[in-house]
Enzyme design. Structure first.
Site, mmCIF file in Angstrom:
data_model
loop_
_atom_site.group_PDB
_atom_site.id
_atom_site.type_symbol
_atom_site.label_atom_id
_atom_site.label_comp_id
_atom_site.label_asym_id
_atom_site.label_seq_id
_atom_site.Cartn_x
_atom_site.Cartn_y
_atom_site.Cartn_z
ATOM 1 N N HIS B 39 19.948 10.195 3.630
ATOM 2 C CA HIS B 39 18.848 10.146 4.598
ATOM 3 C C HIS B 39 17.680 9.286 4.113
ATOM 4 C CE1 HIS B 39 16.836 13.405 2.203
ATOM 5 N NE2 HIS B 39 15.744 12.872 2.723
ATOM 6 N N ASP B 94 24.896 14.393 2.962
ATOM 7 C CA ASP B 94 23.700 13.589 2.701
ATOM 8 C C ASP B 94 23.821 12.970 1.302
ATOM 9 O OD1 ASP B 94 21.242 12.434 2.865
ATOM 10 O OD2 ASP B 94 20.100 14.307 2.565
ATOM 11 N N SER B 191 13.433 13.127 -2.385
ATOM 12 C CA SER B 191 14.795 13.002 -1.833
ATOM 13 C C SER B 191 15.604 11.948 -2.569
ATOM 14 C CB SER B 191 14.735 12.619 -0.355
ATOM 15 O OG SER B 191 14.241 13.690 0.381
#
Lengths: 441, 242
Positions: B39, B94, B191
């Site tokens: 992502h 992801d 992330s």
């Protein structure tokens, strides 16, 4: 006379034979055979009136301007002069037969009949060569100067080697300007050797033998060429050339001995002036297969395979190197080397040398290093290096601490298993040198 | 990183700083690959912009310093084929790989992390470390921070999401970590960074998870991509491209 011309054989009889011949008869038969033949006459029957000295009736045989006989009577009788020998041979190609009779053939008042004669003639080859001493040939001046060869109906002359038959086809003149010898061995000599050689000669004796053969000249005794005490060979000269290059010029009485020409083409030139009476020279030439120089190694690492005692034309040699060395010609590496002994006694390519195998600089190891175990910077045969990875960040894929590589005889770096591929340094994961540590509790 | 500490040089030498649609993290695998979250490349809430630049940095704990070391050119990008950027409630798969144009020279501050090979790295209570250049209480820092978090039992993760009435999917390809009694957590900008677990037997650090999503920051558990589920995919790509 009635000529009988150019028949090779025939019959001659008295008139009206075998009936009695007529009285008061007188004629001459001319027997002519082709030139180069003699006339051979044979009386088969002979029955003429006998008389003292063949005064009355007779047959006269003539040839070569000579009378061969005057004949009368009977063959089996001793009266008169019968042609007992039967055969008459001329030297030339003509023969004359004269037949004469008187007015009667009576004895004690009784007429006697005589049958006359029957003769055969034939052309017989004339041996002109054996007859050359005869007056005829001498007179004609046609005498073979050197050699005479009889043929059927003729003859021809020839000359001894070194001479040439002249236009008159009888006389000979020295001719040695282009003598060629192609046999593997033989003799060459000045004309008339060991008698005095002719004057004013320009002789060229060429010896040409197959490629790969070398000609050796051996001068035989006696050796004698006009000379001068102060000037070198001013009168007559013997010159030797190999492949167009002069080897020597000789005269006097001292023989050149043996000359190894190392060539398959030799020219012997002999010039004489207008005078002299030296005995000349004689060469026994022989040939042998061309030999090449014994090959020699340029270094201690060269191997001449199956070395022979001697190498001759068309032999070849194979050269290799000891392990760890490679054939080198100039700056060029060779996979193999062969040299052939050539027809001129040289090797078709020079000996190579053996250069130690060089593996070149070791391949750089990504994320690693190498170090020389043998001499620093030595990249030649049997040099050793050690590959290591940049520890602790990298390690070898096979978990080894290091890997030794050796410069192989094939010119490549190889590990102990013979692999050319250099080690692989893999990243070491998950091992930080300064990991997070929490002391507070 | 919420309630974390500053990392020292060499603590997390695999830590990558990415700048794609915003701040992100990643971890070095080998010497040519960056493991990150899909992502960060295809954000859920942002329309993808083609030819967006992907800037990757490695080798330091300070952003200014890490950027001085130069951006690392990317040769290719591999996003997991089952990742769906359009499904806002599902961060399943992801995970992504970035292939660097060139190998990086490993050293004290630049070392790869290992991939997991066992479920033992996902036992509940197992402490792991999450590091990143992300925000902390709405403050953005230039220094790499880290926090240690325990692995949470899956049932607890599910129950917590239920309590939160979250519609987010909690798949088998995820795990959650954190402590409801502390604020410790990862946050925006972290992330793609990894949840690193120490393999005591092998004396090595393993990337057990990838910082993926959460409900806010510092208020419960954080959710991570379970790397063990993707080791075949990762190795397949790396081997194919090597």
């Amino acid at each position: 006379s009635i000529p009988i011309v150019h028949e090779l054989y025939g019959e001659v009889t008295s008139p009206m034979y075998p009936k009695p011949y007529p009285n008061n008869y007188d004629d001459t038969r001319e027997i002519v055979v082709p030139k180069g033949y003699s006339v051979k006459l044979i009386f088969w029957q002979f029955d003429l009136e006998p008389s003292e000295g063949c005064f009355y009736d007779y047959v006269k045989v003539s040839a070569d301007k000579k009378d061969l006989g005057r004949f009368c009577g009977q063959l089996e009788s001793k009266r008169g002069n019968p042609p007992v020998q039967k055969e008459f041979v001329s030297q030339g190609n003509q023969m004359w037969l004269t037949f004469h009779t008187d007015f009667s053939n009576e004895e004690n008042g009784t007429t006697i009949f005589y049958k006359g004669f029957l003769a055969y003639y034939q052309a017989v080859d004339m041996d002109e060569c054996s007859a050359q001493d005869s007056a005829i040939e001498e007179n004609s001046g046609l005498r073979c100067e050197h050699l005479c060869h009889n043929t059927l109906g003729s003859y021809f002359c020839s000359c001894r080697p070194g001479y040439e038959l002249q236009d008159d086809e009888h006389s000979c003149r020295a001719e040695c300007s282009s003598e060629l010898f192609t046999e593997a061995s033989g003799y060459i000599s000045s004309l008339e050797y060991p008698k005095a050689y002719p004057s004013d000669m320009r002789c060229n004796y060429s010896i040409r033998v197959d490629r790969g053969l070398t000609i050796n000249l051996e001068f035989l005794e006696p050796f004698e060429i006009d000379d001068h005490q102060q000037v070198h060979c001013p009168y007559d000269q013997l010159q030797v050339y190999t492949n167009g290059k002069p080897v020597g010029e000789y005269c006097g009485t001292r023989s050149p001995g043996i000359i190894n020409t190392s060539s398959n083409a030799v020219d012997v030139l002999f010039f004489t002036d207008e005078s002299g009476d030296s005995r000349g020279w004689k060469i026994h030439y022989t040939t042998e297969v061309m030999k090449c120089l014994q090959p020699k190694s340029l270094d201690e690492f060269t191997i001449i395979n199956n070395l022979q005692q001697q190498y001759q034309f068309r032999d070849y040699l194979i050269v290799s190197c000891k392990t760890g060395y490679e054939l080198t010609e100039g700056n060029q590496k060779l996979k193999s080397f062969t040299s052939v002994c050539q027809d001129d006694g040289t090797w078709h390519r020079p000996m190579p040398y053996c250069k130690i195998v060089n593996c070149g600089a070791p391949q750089r190891l990504p994320n690693g290093n190498f170090e020389y175990l043998t001499k620093e910077g030595k990249n030649t045969y049997q040099a050793e290096i050690l590959y290591t990875c940049q520890e602790p960040f990298y390690q070898m894929a096979n978990k080894e601490k290091n890997e030794t590589y050796t410069c192989s005889a094939q010119g490549t770096w190889k590990d102990k298993h013979g692999n050319k591929k250099i080690p692989h340094c893999l990243p070491v994961c998950g091992k930080p040198l300064n990991p997070v540590v929490e002391n507070q509790r | 990183i919420i309630a974390g500490k500053n990392a020292r040089l060499g603590n997390f030498p695999w830590q990558a700083f990415t700048n794609i649609y915003g701040r992100g993290g990643g971890a070095l695998l080998g010497d040519r690959w960056i493991l990150t979250a899909a992502h960060t490349i295809y954000p859920k809430d942002t329309p993808s912009v083609q030819n967006t630049s992907i800037d990757v940095f490695l080798g330091h704990t300070n952003l200014e310093e890490i950027m001085k070391m130069g951006v690392l050119p990317i040769r290719s990008v591999f996003v997991h084929p089952d990742y769906d950027p359009n499904d806002l409630n599902n961060f399943d798969n992801d995970i992504a790989l970035l292939e660097l144009e060139n190998s990086v020279p490993l050293g004290l501050n630049l070392l790869p992390i290992c991939l997991p090979d066992s479920e033992t790295f996902y036992e509940k209570g197992l402490m792991g470390y999450v590091s990143g250049f992300g925000t902390e209480d709405q403050i953005i820092h230039d220094d790499l921070k880290f926090v240690s978090l325990p692995m949470v039992a899956r049932e607890n993760c599910r129950r917590w999401l239920s309590e939160k009435k979250s519609e987010q999917v909690f798949s088998d390809n995820m795990f959650c970590a954190g402590d409801k009694t502390t604020k410790k957590d990862a946050c925006q900008g972290d992330s793609g960074g990894v949840f690193a677990v120490k393999d005591e037997t092998g004396n090595r650090w393993v990337a057990a998870g990838i910082v993926s999503w959460g409900i806010g920051c510092g208020k419960g558990y954080g959710f991570y991509t379970k790397v063990l589920k993707y080791t075949d995919w990762i190795k397949g790509i790396i081997e194919k491209e090597s």
